[in-house]
Motif scaffolding. Structure first.
Motif, PDB file in Angstrom:
ATOM      1  N   GLU A 183      36.853 -10.770  18.758  1.00  0.00           N
ATOM      2  CA  GLU A 183      35.684 -10.165  19.399  1.00  0.00           C
ATOM      3  C   GLU A 183      35.916  -9.985  20.898  1.00  0.00           C
ATOM      4  O   GLU A 183      35.560  -8.953  21.478  1.00  0.00           O
ATOM      5  CB  GLU A 183      34.435 -11.024  19.159  1.00  0.00           C
ATOM      6  N   THR A 184      36.523 -10.978  21.521  1.00  0.00           N
ATOM      7  CA  THR A 184      36.809 -10.885  22.953  1.00  0.00           C
ATOM      8  C   THR A 184      37.791  -9.760  23.245  1.00  0.00           C
ATOM      9  O   THR A 184      37.610  -9.000  24.205  1.00  0.00           O
ATOM     10  CB  THR A 184      37.355 -12.219  23.489  1.00  0.00           C
ATOM     11  N   LYS A 187      35.759  -6.427  22.825  1.00  0.00           N
ATOM     12  CA  LYS A 187      34.671  -6.147  23.762  1.00  0.00           C
ATOM     13  C   LYS A 187      34.981  -6.512  25.208  1.00  0.00           C
ATOM     14  O   LYS A 187      34.291  -6.048  26.110  1.00  0.00           O
ATOM     15  CB  LYS A 187      33.415  -6.910  23.343  1.00  0.00           C
ATOM     16  N   SER A 200      31.519  -9.840  25.562  1.00  0.00           N
ATOM     17  CA  SER A 200      31.472 -10.734  24.398  1.00  0.00           C
ATOM     18  C   SER A 200      30.799 -12.057  24.751  1.00  0.00           C
ATOM     19  O   SER A 200      30.245 -12.720  23.877  1.00  0.00           O
ATOM     20  CB  SER A 200      32.890 -11.004  23.881  1.00  0.00           C
ATOM     21  N   TYR A 213      32.537 -14.573  25.761  1.00  0.00           N
ATOM     22  CA  TYR A 213      33.569 -15.580  25.501  1.00  0.00           C
ATOM     23  C   TYR A 213      34.684 -15.419  26.505  1.00  0.00           C
ATOM     24  O   TYR A 213      35.342 -14.385  26.566  1.00  0.00           O
ATOM     25  CB  TYR A 213      34.124 -15.442  24.079  1.00  0.00           C
TER      26      TYR A 213
END
Length: 159
Positions: free
Chosen positions: A40-41, A44, A49, A51
């Motif tokens: 995800e990081t 995005k 994200s 993070y």
């Protein structure tokens, strides 16, 4: 001395998996959760994200990482989600280097408290000692949280 980088790339995924697997601490589903946060990081970016990642690099190889982010239910609390060192590099104070750098990043991004959750199983005794040694206080114990005989311990440090 290893170098700390404040980012993550898709090419780091296999190294992250190896680090988590080498520890012997994490359930398979926990490793999948960490890898999904990395994915995800990478997709995005850290800010979108929520993070943030630090990578510890030695001789061009990722030997450790930390993952943290702002708690969405707080105005000043951040959570340390993951911190792990490749098994053969443990006990060399590299975890303290990563944790200190994570604390500094959280401070620079406006965080005032850093929260850490870990297991209360006997296997995690070195982990608990590590947090206490680095200035964290045990704030809460949630009995049987992860499973029978496996409490969640919550640590905090004011930054």
């Amino acid at each position: 001395m290893p170098e700390v980088l404040f980012d993550i790339t898709p090419a780091d995924r296999p190294a992250l998996e190896k680090i988590l697997s080498s520890s012997g601490y994490f359930y398979d589903f926990e490793i999948e959760v960490a890898l999904s946060l990395a994915d995800e990081t990478c997709e995005k970016g850290q800010e979108k994200s929520g993070y943030y990642w630090l990578r510890l690099i030695d001789d061009g190889m990722v030997i450790g990482f930390a993952n943290f982010g702002p708690n969405p239910s707080s105005v000043h609390s951040w959570d340390l989600y993951w911190i792990a060192i490749l098994d053969e590099y443990r006990k060399k104070h590299y975890g303290s280097i990563l944790l200190s750098e994570a604390e500094e990043r959280v401070r620079s991004l406006g965080g005032h408290l850093l929260w850490i959750e870990t297991s209360g199983r006997p296997l995690y005794e070195p982990t608990r000692h590590f947090y206490l040694k680095n200035g964290y206080e045990l704030e809460a114990t949630l009995r049987e949280f992860y499973g029978p005989g496996d409490p969640k311990l919550v640590y905090r440090k004011e930054l």
